[in-house]
Design an enzyme around this catalytic site. Structure first.
Site, PDB file in Angstrom:
ATOM      1  N   HIS A   1       1.291   8.318  -3.077  1.00  0.00           N
ATOM      2  CA  HIS A   1       0.921   7.214  -2.186  1.00  0.00           C
ATOM      3  C   HIS A   1       1.198   7.645  -0.745  1.00  0.00           C
ATOM      4  O   HIS A   1       0.356   7.459   0.115  1.00  0.00           O
ATOM      5  CB  HIS A   1       1.701   5.958  -2.550  1.00  0.00           C
TER       6      HIS A   1
ATOM      7  N   GLU B   1       9.237   6.485  -3.291  1.00  0.00           N
ATOM      8  CA  GLU B   1       8.357   7.245  -4.178  1.00  0.00           C
ATOM      9  C   GLU B   1       9.033   8.520  -4.665  1.00  0.00           C
ATOM     10  O   GLU B   1       8.915   8.890  -5.839  1.00  0.00           O
ATOM     11  CB  GLU B   1       7.045   7.574  -3.469  1.00  0.00           C
TER      12      GLU B   1
END
Length: 421
Positions: free
Chosen positions: A307, A318
């Site tokens: 992402h 993440e």
């Protein structure tokens, strides 16, 4: 019930890196940035004065004047990308049962420019003129209208709708398309997403949240995921379309098969309306769900298209999630954020990143995360992970995972494998 296999038979793209798939892919492999000064409006009074705009897009090359007046720019991008994908797959052939072909096409916002123009006109002139709106105002603005136009253009009468989950929108569209086909509810789906929000309301709105980079003196270097000096994302625009098709249907008509979709995961952060979970709990769960759906082990994934928007809290979460899900294997994979080059296409991001993941599989090349300089490290990022910084890497890939996380805590992850008969 036995689930059907789902393959990808067509690709189309209109992006900040190019107005077709090959130009976009070649620029991504070369590590080119699509950022530059905003041209859609005068941004000199805005905190952010640059973006990743689509370049050289002339509506008159694709639509007559009457049709163009009926379309917001986001829908134009969608229609052009969809046409490329449909043509690539030959899905518009006469012997294709159009009742069994659907369209699931996303937008995170939809016709923002149309809304801004019409609402602004009333604010300026409504008191003396009364309500005076363009009859195409609503059908140009709504987020589902691109899907409707694609269906009408080709006579596709299967499932037809839009998915809206902020920056996860088009990954959700791909997952929905995958499920519709593998459940036997359609033979093929035109899936993807489009966005065109580089206008005052879009840029000003994200500026007010302090979400955008303000590196006005260095637009091309502004999107720098996982680097210490990152200061926000770079807004992008465009569209990407993929044809998801049932394997036997594709084989029967001799379609070219790029890759196979094998799993999709969804989850929620249940944490904050805009910020991702700081420990990456939703990101962890969505990747686990995708792997479970695909029936795959973590060590079978070779590359993750991250992402990676270039915001500190998002990047941290993440990375934590990847290390939690993949353990030691996290250090053996390639990771990269192609948003460092394309900018963040909001509702179209997932589709574009899935398309780039397909190309990575078929070409055996991992596109880079650009704009990282030695000495520009974030102490909270584990740089033993291979972020594929600055230069594409050749690698034989069998399976890739593509992550998207959206405002509202929406998470979607898609797994695509090399097609093997």
């Amino acid at each position: 019930m036995e689930l059907k296999r789902v393959v990808i038979t067509g690709l189309g793209a209109v992006t900040p890196l190019g107005n077709d798939v090959e130009t976009t892919w070649n620029a991504a492999v070369a590590g080119e940035s699509g950022a530059g000064p905003i041209t859609h409006f005068d941004a000199t009074k805005f905190k952010t004065q640059f973006a990743c705009e689509v370049k050289g897009f002339d509506p008159s090359e694709h639509f007559d004047k009457k049709r163009a007046r009926q379309l917001d720019l986001y829908a134009m991008y969608a229609l052009v990308a969809a046409k490329q994908a449909v043509t690539d797959s030959k899905l518009d052939a006469e012997d294709v049962d159009k009742d069994r072909v659907g369209v699931v096409f996303a937008a995170g916002i939809g016709g923002l420019h149309t809304f801004e123009e019409e609402a602004g006109y009333y604010a300026r002139h409504g008191e003396e003129q009364g309500p005076k709106y363009n009859p195409f105002f609503i059908p140009k603005m709504i987020a589902d209208i691109a899907a409707g136009h694609i269906s009408i253009d080709y006579g596709f009468r299967g499932p037809n709708y839009a998915t809206v989950s902020a920056c996860a929108s088009s990954n959700n569209a791909l997952i929905d398309a995958f499920n519709l086909v593998r459940l036997g509810m359609a033979d093929a789906i035109v899936a993807g997403g489009a966005e065109a929000a580089i206008y005052p309301a879009g840029v000003g709105g994200f500026n007010s949240m302090r979400a955008l980079s303000t590196r006005n003196d260095d637009p091309k270097g502004a999107s720098r995921p996982f680097s210490g000096s990152r200061d926000g994302f770079v807004i992008g625009e465009g569209a990407a379309a993929l044809i998801l098709e049932e394997l036997e249907h594709a084989k029967a008509r001799g379609a070219h098969i790029y890759a196979e979709v094998v799993g999709g995961g969804m989850s929620a952060d249940a944490h904050h309306i805009t910020a991702t979970h700081p420990e990456g709990l939703g990101a962890k769960l969505v990747m686990e769900n995708a792997l479970k759906d695909a029936g795959m082990k973590p060590e079978e994934i070779d590359y993750i298209n991250l992402h990676g928007t270039s915001t500190p809290i998002g990047d941290h979460g993440e990375v934590l999630a990847i290390k939690s899900v993949f353990g030691d294997h996290a250090y053996k994979m390639n990771l990269s954020s192609t948003k460092s080059m394309t900018g963040h296409l909001l509702g179209a991001a997932g589709a574009l990143e899935a398309l780039l993941s397909v190309k990575a599989l078929t070409e055996g090349v991992v596109p880079p995360t650009i704009n990282h300089a030695e000495g520009d490290e974030d102490p909270e990022i584990d740089y033993a992970l291979n972020f594929t910084f600055n230069k594409a890497q050749k690698r034989e890939l069998n399976a890739v995972l593509s992550n998207t996380f959206g405002f509202g805590g929406h998470n979607a992850a898609l797994i695509i494998k090399k097609y093997k008969p």
